[in-house]
Design an enzyme around this catalytic site. Structure first.
Site, PDB file in Angstrom:
ATOM      1  N   TRP A 156       0.818  -1.302  -0.155  1.00  0.00           N
ATOM      2  CA  TRP A 156      -0.071   0.052   0.112  1.00  0.00           C
ATOM      3  C   TRP A 156       0.922   1.306  -0.091  1.00  0.00           C
ATOM      4  O   TRP A 156       0.250   2.294  -0.197  1.00  0.00           O
ATOM      5  CB  TRP A 156      -0.957  -0.061   1.277  1.00  0.00           C
ATOM      6  CG  TRP A 156      -0.138  -0.262   2.428  1.00  0.00           C
ATOM      7  CD1 TRP A 156      -0.053  -1.560   3.222  1.00  0.00           C
ATOM      8  CD2 TRP A 156       0.665   0.913   3.405  1.00  0.00           C
ATOM      9  NE1 TRP A 156       0.755  -1.192   4.437  1.00  0.00           N
ATOM     10  CE2 TRP A 156       0.946   0.005   4.464  1.00  0.00           C
ATOM     11  CE3 TRP A 156       0.948   2.071   3.451  1.00  0.00           C
ATOM     12  CZ2 TRP A 156       1.889   0.564   5.417  1.00  0.00           C
ATOM     13  CZ3 TRP A 156       1.545   2.630   4.325  1.00  0.00           C
ATOM     14  CH2 TRP A 156       2.038   1.829   5.135  1.00  0.00           C
ATOM     15  N   ASN A 157       2.237   1.144   0.457  1.00  0.00           N
ATOM     16  CA  ASN A 157       2.851   2.411   0.590  1.00  0.00           C
ATOM     17  C   ASN A 157       3.362   2.908  -0.876  1.00  0.00           C
ATOM     18  O   ASN A 157       3.773   4.434  -0.896  1.00  0.00           O
ATOM     19  CB  ASN A 157       4.138   2.208   1.410  1.00  0.00           C
ATOM     20  CG  ASN A 157       5.195   1.375   1.202  1.00  0.00           C
ATOM     21  OD1 ASN A 157       4.677   0.356   0.346  1.00  0.00           O
ATOM     22  ND2 ASN A 157       6.397   1.260   1.815  1.00  0.00           N
ATOM     23  N   LYS A 180      -1.732  -8.820  -7.081  1.00  0.00           N
ATOM     24  CA  LYS A 180      -2.812  -8.613  -6.112  1.00  0.00           C
ATOM     25  C   LYS A 180      -2.278  -7.407  -5.409  1.00  0.00           C
ATOM     26  O   LYS A 180      -1.272  -7.432  -4.623  1.00  0.00           O
ATOM     27  CB  LYS A 180      -2.717  -9.739  -5.218  1.00  0.00           C
ATOM     28  CG  LYS A 180      -3.840  -9.471  -4.062  1.00  0.00           C
ATOM     29  CD  LYS A 180      -3.702 -10.523  -2.690  1.00  0.00           C
ATOM     30  CE  LYS A 180      -3.438  -9.511  -1.575  1.00  0.00           C
ATOM     31  NZ  LYS A 180      -4.118  -8.375  -1.288  1.00  0.00           N
ATOM     32  N   PRO A 181      -2.883  -6.274  -5.621  1.00  0.00           N
ATOM     33  CA  PRO A 181      -2.459  -4.911  -4.828  1.00  0.00           C
ATOM     34  C   PRO A 181      -2.945  -5.248  -3.422  1.00  0.00           C
ATOM     35  O   PRO A 181      -3.675  -5.957  -3.232  1.00  0.00           O
ATOM     36  CB  PRO A 181      -2.961  -3.866  -5.619  1.00  0.00           C
ATOM     37  CG  PRO A 181      -4.303  -4.468  -6.251  1.00  0.00           C
ATOM     38  CD  PRO A 181      -3.853  -6.046  -6.366  1.00  0.00           C
ATOM     39  N   GLY A 234       6.801  -6.207   0.753  1.00  0.00           N
ATOM     40  CA  GLY A 234       6.321  -5.907   1.915  1.00  0.00           C
ATOM     41  C   GLY A 234       7.179  -6.420   3.106  1.00  0.00           C
ATOM     42  O   GLY A 234       8.142  -6.275   3.015  1.00  0.00           O
ATOM     43  N   SER A 235       6.407  -6.661   4.092  1.00  0.00           N
ATOM     44  CA  SER A 235       7.237  -6.895   5.412  1.00  0.00           C
ATOM     45  C   SER A 235       8.281  -8.319   5.428  1.00  0.00           C
ATOM     46  O   SER A 235       7.786  -9.228   4.898  1.00  0.00           O
ATOM     47  CB  SER A 235       6.423  -6.986   6.770  1.00  0.00           C
ATOM     48  OG  SER A 235       5.627  -8.239   6.867  1.00  0.00           O
ATOM     49  N   GLU A 256      11.209  -8.129  -1.699  1.00  0.00           N
ATOM     50  CA  GLU A 256      11.834  -6.859  -1.326  1.00  0.00           C
ATOM     51  C   GLU A 256      11.017  -6.560   0.097  1.00  0.00           C
ATOM     52  O   GLU A 256       9.835  -6.076   0.138  1.00  0.00           O
ATOM     53  CB  GLU A 256      11.312  -5.498  -2.344  1.00  0.00           C
ATOM     54  CG  GLU A 256      11.759  -5.715  -3.576  1.00  0.00           C
ATOM     55  CD  GLU A 256      13.270  -5.338  -3.767  1.00  0.00           C
ATOM     56  OE1 GLU A 256      13.910  -4.842  -2.563  1.00  0.00           O
ATOM     57  OE2 GLU A 256      13.951  -5.589  -4.658  1.00  0.00           O
ATOM     58  N   LEU A 257      11.869  -6.581   1.203  1.00  0.00           N
ATOM     59  CA  LEU A 257      11.264  -6.814   2.390  1.00  0.00           C
ATOM     60  C   LEU A 257      11.716  -5.567   3.474  1.00  0.00           C
ATOM     61  O   LEU A 257      12.044  -4.489   2.771  1.00  0.00           O
ATOM     62  CB  LEU A 257      11.511  -8.134   2.969  1.00  0.00           C
ATOM     63  CG  LEU A 257      11.265  -9.292   2.391  1.00  0.00           C
ATOM     64  CD1 LEU A 257      11.964 -10.551   2.849  1.00  0.00           C
ATOM     65  CD2 LEU A 257      10.038  -9.396   1.937  1.00  0.00           C
ATOM     66  N   CYS A 290      10.341   1.395   3.064  1.00  0.00           N
ATOM     67  CA  CYS A 290      11.233   0.448   3.598  1.00  0.00           C
ATOM     68  C   CYS A 290      12.721   1.034   3.603  1.00  0.00           C
ATOM     69  O   CYS A 290      13.454   0.643   4.329  1.00  0.00           O
ATOM     70  CB  CYS A 290      11.396  -0.731   2.695  1.00  0.00           C
ATOM     71  SG  CYS A 290       9.778  -1.371   2.235  1.00  0.00           S
ATOM     72  N   GLU A 387      11.566  -1.740  12.404  1.00  0.00           N
ATOM     73  CA  GLU A 387      11.225  -0.715  11.425  1.00  0.00           C
ATOM     74  C   GLU A 387      10.316   0.335  11.848  1.00  0.00           C
ATOM     75  O   GLU A 387       9.189  -0.196  12.446  1.00  0.00           O
ATOM     76  CB  GLU A 387      10.722  -1.479   9.937  1.00  0.00           C
ATOM     77  CG  GLU A 387      10.819  -0.788   8.759  1.00  0.00           C
ATOM     78  CD  GLU A 387      10.494  -1.435   7.501  1.00  0.00           C
ATOM     79  OE1 GLU A 387       9.719  -2.504   7.594  1.00  0.00           O
ATOM     80  OE2 GLU A 387      10.614  -1.054   6.513  1.00  0.00           O
TER      81      GLU A 387
HETATM   82  C1  SIN Z   1      10.004   1.262  -0.882  1.00  0.00           C
HETATM   83  O1  SIN Z   1      10.532   1.525   0.379  1.00  0.00           O
HETATM   84  O2  SIN Z   1       9.127   0.334  -0.568  1.00  0.00           O
HETATM   85  C2  SIN Z   1      10.281   1.539  -1.905  1.00  0.00           C
HETATM   86  C3  SIN Z   1      11.066   2.890  -2.202  1.00  0.00           C
HETATM   87  C4  SIN Z   1      11.402   3.417  -3.468  1.00  0.00           C
HETATM   88  O3  SIN Z   1      11.620   2.725  -4.519  1.00  0.00           O
HETATM   89  O4  SIN Z   1      12.331   4.496  -3.330  1.00  0.00           O
END
Ligand code: SIN
Length: 484
Positions: A156-157, A180-181, A234-235, A256-257, A290, A387
């Site tokens: 969602w971010n 799946k968003p 995600g996490s 990508e966590l 992240c 985090e």
């Molecule tokens: C992320 O933090 O999930 C992506 C950040 C970015 O692509 O700059």
């Protein structure tokens, strides 16, 4: 109702096999995190709907994978152009469902489009090999072939850019995708499908399935035997579960966590620059990325000066509804995020943190939290280890280079790290010693489609962006050709 120049970008049904379809699990209410109002009611897809989407993507793969790269690139290029033409509307949809300030949302749309442009170019240059033979009657050839249907779960971010960062290289490589968003931010994803359809991307190549049962849909995307690769942002906790699920079909994965980014300021740094970049990386998207700065380490000789300047900069940030002119900090995504800030603050204060600014929910109410600055941070505090994912800046001091590098590395995460120094020798030493996939010196800005983005340790597997970001969407085949 969100005001859009082109209201037909407001889509609430799933996009499967080139058709707008319902979901068999009722509806999802999408709420505006700034005020709690209803933004949209979308369909709610089920695991069964996810299986249908995978089947459609598997059929489409047969022709899309055989479509010449140049032709695939031309579809992607059209999609990219349409996204830029509609950037204001896509930004408005994002602000309404996610809360980030409109200028930041439009910035994300452009960043997201950059991945489509880059991979439309890059897919024309993915080469196989001809290896010098070991026998005169044989030829040794290496092919790169698209891996198949790709299952994606996106967060969602970044409701737009985390989709294009996965879908664009996959589609450019000749794969088809089922995405799946997050159920809280589906409108950006569905609007991307509307534009893909207008760009003429064939049915079944891009499929988006909105659904609130993340576990059931996740099981389909990680275990369906017609999916060749699974990718998730995600996490770390959820990433581990999905990774284990992928084992049953030995799926290729990229993850990508989470992160726990250090931001180190040495005593020879340009303090004003360091403060500006610290605010930018700490408070981007209200601290919900992240790669947001999580732990700020400042050399003891400059700690007072740095902290005073940081305090002034944070105090000047405009907290407002993302649609308000000049808004810099929007709301957190939901009540759970607010509760997490409350808990981190209570723990830090209990263990001796000093609150220089903020430290509580914002008077704007709903999901707003005050931009916060803390000092006197110790290693036992939760926010020194977890985090934060919110607008809390926590400053600690250090004395030596070795000490701060060791502290910066003392985490299971390894996504992004930042440091400021004018000493060129130290720039090289520290960048080599930090155990992170992304190291950023004398700047807090690094995100770009042309470079690899990926984490070490428990921050992930694989990279997105750059030439690395397309490599994982191909299988390698060695053809030993005899009888020459
Ligand atoms: C992320 O933090 O999930 C992506 C950040 C970015 O692509 O700059």
């Amino acid at each position: 109702m969100i005001k859009l120049e082109d209201p037909t970008l407001f889509r609430t049904e799933n996009y499967v096999n080139g058709k707008w379809v319902g979901g068999s699990a009722g509806h999802i209410e999408v709420l505006n995190p700034a005020n709690g109002t209803l933004v949209a009611k979308t369909v709610n897809g089920s695991a069964e709907n996810a299986r249908d989407a995978v089947e459609a993507a598997a059929v489409a793969f047969k022709s899309w994978s055989k479509t010449p790269a140049k032709e695939r690139a031309s579809y992607l290029r059209k999609w990219h152009d349409l996204i830029l033409e509609n950037a204001d509307d896509l930004g408005a949809l994002m602000t309404a469902e996610q809360g980030k300030p409109l200028s930041e949302a439009i910035g994300e749309v452009k960043y997201g489009a950059g991945f489509i442009e880059f991979y439309a170019e890059e897919c024309k240059r993915v080469m196989g090999d001809i290896i010098p033979t070991v026998a005169n009657d044989r030829r040794l050839l290496v092919y790169k072939q698209p891996i198949g249907v790709v299952g994606c779960i996106t967060p969602w971010n970044f409701p737009n850019a985390m989709i294009t960062r996965k879908a664009a290289p996959a589609m450019a490589a000749g794969c088809t995708v089922v995405i799946k968003p997050d159920a809280g931010t589906p409108l950006s994803a569905l609007a991307l499908c509307e534009l893909a359809e207008r760009a003429g991307i064939p049915a079944g190549v891009l499929n988006v399935l909105v659904g609130s049962d993340a576990q059931a849909i996740g099981e389909v995307l990680t275990q369906h035997e017609k999916i060749g690769k699974f990718t998730f942002t995600g996490s770390t906790a959820v990433g581990k579960i999905l990774m284990a699920q992928c084992a049953s079909t030995v799926k290729k994965i990229s993850l990508e966590l989470g992160g726990n980014a250090p931001f180190i300021v040495f005593d020879d740094a340009d303090i004003d620059e360091a403060v500006t970049h610290c605010v930018a990386t700490k408070f981007r998207n209200c601290g919900q990325t992240c790669v947001c700065t999580n732990r700020i380490f400042v050399h003891e000789a400059i700690a007072r000066d740095f902290t005073e300047k940081l305090q002034r900069s944070i105090a000047a940030l405009k907290v407002a509804d993302g649609f308000e002119e000049g808004a810099e900090i929007g709301p957190l995504i939901n009540t759970q995020a607010l509760e997490k800030m409350d808990a981190l603050m209570a723990d830090a204060v209990d263990k001796g943190a000093k609150v220089l600014l903020g430290g509580a929910r914002h008077e704007l109410g709903q999901n707003f939290y005050q931009p916060t600055l803390l000092t006197n941070i110790s290693d036992s505090m939760r926010l020194a280890n977890e985090e934060i994912f919110g607008p809390i800046a926590a400053v600690q001091t250090f004395t030596t280079e070795d000490e701060v590098v060791e502290k910066a590395n003392a985490t299971e995460y390894g996504l992004a790290a930042y440091f400021f120094t004018r000493d060129v020798g130290r720039v090289m030493r520290v960048s080599e010693d930090l155990e992170y996939g992304i190291v950023c010196s004398n700047s807090g800005v690094f995100s770009t489609e042309v470079a690899p983005f990926g984490g070490w340790k428990q921050s992930g597997i694989g990279s997105e962006g750059g030439k690395e970001g397309i490599a994982d969407f191909y299988e390698t085949k060695f053809h030993s050709l005899g009888g020459v």
